[in-house]
Enzyme design. Structure first.
Site, PDB file in Angstrom:
ATOM      1  N   HIS A 131       0.802  -1.220   0.000  1.00 56.48           N
ATOM      2  CA  HIS A 131       0.000   0.000   0.000  1.00 56.48           C
ATOM      3  C   HIS A 131       0.841   1.279   0.000  1.00 56.48           C
ATOM      4  CE1 HIS A 131       0.904   0.991   4.236  1.00 56.48           C
ATOM      5  NE2 HIS A 131       0.941  -0.327   4.394  1.00 56.48           N
ATOM      6  N   HIS A 140      11.911  -0.584 -12.914  1.00 56.29           N
ATOM      7  CA  HIS A 140      11.759  -2.021 -13.146  1.00 56.29           C
ATOM      8  C   HIS A 140      11.848  -2.734 -11.801  1.00 56.29           C
ATOM      9  CE1 HIS A 140      13.116  -5.816 -15.637  1.00 56.29           C
ATOM     10  NE2 HIS A 140      12.210  -6.105 -14.719  1.00 56.29           N
TER      11      HIS A 140
END
Length: 213
Positions: A131, A140
């Site tokens: 979250h 990446h």
């Protein structure tokens, strides 16, 4: 979050990474997949053609190259094209996230509530983003890497396979986190960090200012 819904897509990069993205496109119902690549020795990936010249009209384009800075340069080159977001049907993502154009979410990825992900990022196989994380453009996150809540990742950073980042940490732009590293504190821009706990072993050159031959 814009998800591509058209039936034709071009993938720039006829590589192993491109193959994985092509299968995501198949699973999303694309009927026509066309690769673009500079390698003249390639003419086909599976049953899909590989073109070596850029068509005048590209309905949808996805940059299927793993190198973060290469994706950035190509995104600038093709800034007039339409980029969408490819999300594997086998991923598990919150409906309360934001994902930028050109980002790819691979199989098994989990993304929890209120995460913000920039443009042309890669969330690779089985990565986990908890979250309130924020990932800037061209990041990446490698397979099986895990980001706890409230982690910030700067532009172009690469999180290596199996790395773990504890909550609240900031990863600087164009930093590189090594495979399996455990990150317990903030990482500066351009730093290369390895080990458990993670330690800086060197700094990379800024790709924005490096003169290419």
């Amino acid at each position: 979050m814009e998800t591509i819904t058209k039936r034709v897509i071009y993938l720039y990069g006829a590589s192993g990474h491109g193959k994985v993205v092509a299968e995501i496109a198949e699973n999303l119902g694309f009927e026509t997949i066309i690769f673009l690549d500079d390698d003249a020795s390639l003419d086909k990936i599976w049953d899909y053609p590989v073109l070596h010249e850029i068509p005048k009209s590209i309905p949808h384009l996805c940059l299927t190259l793993g190198n973060n800075y290469t994706r950035k340069k190509l995104a600038q080159k093709f800034s007039h094209e339409t980029f969408g977001t490819l999300i594997s049907p086998s991923s598990n993502i919150s409906k309360r996230i934001k994902i930028g154009a050109g980002t790819v979410v691979m199989s098994g990825v989990s993304i929890n509530a209120d995460v913000q992900i920039g443009r042309h990022c890669i969330l690779n196989t089985n990565a986990s983003v908890d979250h309130d994380c924020e990932l800037e453009d061209f990041v990446h996150v490698s397979p099986n890497a895990s980001l706890a809540g409230n982690v910030s990742v700067g532009e172009g950073a690469h999180i290596g396979i199996g790395a773990s980042i504890i909550q609240g940490v900031t990863i600087g732009k164009w930093a590189m986190i090594g495979a399996g590293a455990v990150i317990l504190s903030d990482v500066p821009d351009f730093a290369v960090v390895v080990g458990n706990p993670g330690k800086i072993i060197k700094y990379q050159k800024n790709p924005e200012t490096t003169i290419e031959s």
